[in-house]
Design an enzyme around this catalytic site. Structure first.
Site, mmCIF file in Angstrom:
data_model
loop_
_atom_site.group_PDB
_atom_site.id
_atom_site.type_symbol
_atom_site.label_atom_id
_atom_site.label_comp_id
_atom_site.label_asym_id
_atom_site.label_seq_id
_atom_site.Cartn_x
_atom_site.Cartn_y
_atom_site.Cartn_z
ATOM 1 N N ASP A 143 0.821 -1.212 0.000
ATOM 2 C CA ASP A 143 0.000 0.000 0.000
ATOM 3 C C ASP A 143 0.856 1.264 0.000
ATOM 4 O OD1 ASP A 143 -2.102 -1.752 0.238
ATOM 5 O OD2 ASP A 143 -2.891 -0.893 2.101
ATOM 6 N N ASP A 144 0.201 2.386 -0.333
ATOM 7 C CA ASP A 144 0.672 3.759 -0.065
ATOM 8 C C ASP A 144 1.739 4.272 -1.016
ATOM 9 O OD1 ASP A 144 -1.066 3.495 2.001
ATOM 10 O OD2 ASP A 144 0.406 3.705 3.607
ATOM 11 N N HIS A 157 -5.851 3.065 -4.410
ATOM 12 C CA HIS A 157 -5.824 3.252 -2.954
ATOM 13 C C HIS A 157 -6.280 4.672 -2.601
ATOM 14 C CE1 HIS A 157 -4.948 1.762 0.979
ATOM 15 N NE2 HIS A 157 -3.863 2.488 1.195
ATOM 16 N N TYR A 173 -6.992 2.294 5.589
ATOM 17 C CA TYR A 173 -7.350 1.911 6.954
ATOM 18 C C TYR A 173 -8.448 0.835 6.986
ATOM 19 C CZ TYR A 173 -5.350 6.601 7.226
ATOM 20 O OH TYR A 173 -4.552 7.720 7.036
ATOM 21 N N HIS A 176 3.651 -2.292 3.094
ATOM 22 C CA HIS A 176 3.646 -0.912 2.600
ATOM 23 C C HIS A 176 4.974 -0.650 1.894
ATOM 24 C CE1 HIS A 176 0.674 -1.010 5.812
ATOM 25 N NE2 HIS A 176 0.088 0.020 5.227
#
Length: 218
Positions: free
Chosen positions: A27-28, A76, A117, A171
């Protein structure tokens, strides 16, 4: 497989557990460690899925195409908010704007979505579905988003849940994740598993409707 998952309209937490496939997800990104992660994946002949934050793509514009070549990319959101705190129109814009930016960079719209989240609702799920997005969560949390996480802890958390069909949350913006990744991939291989993208997992090992996936790492 993605079409079937989209038709079911349910978030995906894991595969069916009937093959040797596991899915590592990041992610991210994109970010400064993206290329290092891609290099490690290539060295281990592994695929992964990258859930990208739309407003970060402008700083690493070549990353989405490179990541797509090593597996798959997903949406995302544009700015990584708690989607359930937003009005419906703004939640829709968070997804739609990222779809547009990703298409501009790689030539097609992502088919996968992960809410930041894990914050989602029936309304968010319906919005994602209308945009043609399969919602993907996870059942293994490496907990690499903890401030100054230790490499050994990230490895332990990830490896604890490595079993057929697992979807692992990582991540791509933390240096300790980069250092942990080779050990995680070695554990994948030693357990007779292989790291694939989420679309590959859904094709090789689709989850049956309503499958329950025990969560590890939290």
């Amino acid at each position: 497989a993605l079409t079937i998952a989209l038709r079911r309209g349910q978030p995906i937490y894991c595969g069916g557990g009937r093959s040797n496939a596991v899915a590592l997800t990041f992610d991210d990104g994109p970010g400064p460690y993206t290329e290092s992660i891609l290099r490690i994946l290539r060295e281990h002949d592994a695929h992964a899925t990258f859930f990208l934050v739309g407003n970060r793509i402008q700083y690493w514009p070549d990353a989405p195409r490179a990541e797509a070549a090593e597996g798959a990319v997903g949406n995302h959101t544009w700015s990584h908010p708690h989607l359930t705190d937003l009005p419906h129109w703004l939640a829709w814009l968070e997804l739609a704007r990222t779809q547009y930016e990703a298409q501009h960079r790689i030539g097609w719209k992502p088919k996968l979505f992960r809410p930041p989240y894990a914050s989602h609702s029936r309304s968010i799920d319906a919005t994602a579905s209308k945009l043609g997005l399969v919602e993907v969560l996870w059942n293994v949390d490496a907990r690499d988003d903890v401030r100054n996480a230790k490499v050994r802890d990230v490895v332990r958390n990830a490896v604890a849940g490595l079993r057929p069909g697992a979807i692992v949350l990582l991540h791509e913006i933390h240096p300790w994740t980069v250092r942990a990744l080779p050990e995680i991939l070695r554990a994948v291989r030693l357990r007779g598993l292989r790291a694939v993208s989420v679309p590959e997992l859904l094709a090789l090992d689709p989850p049956p409707p309503g499958r329950h996936c025990p969560l590890t790492g939290r």
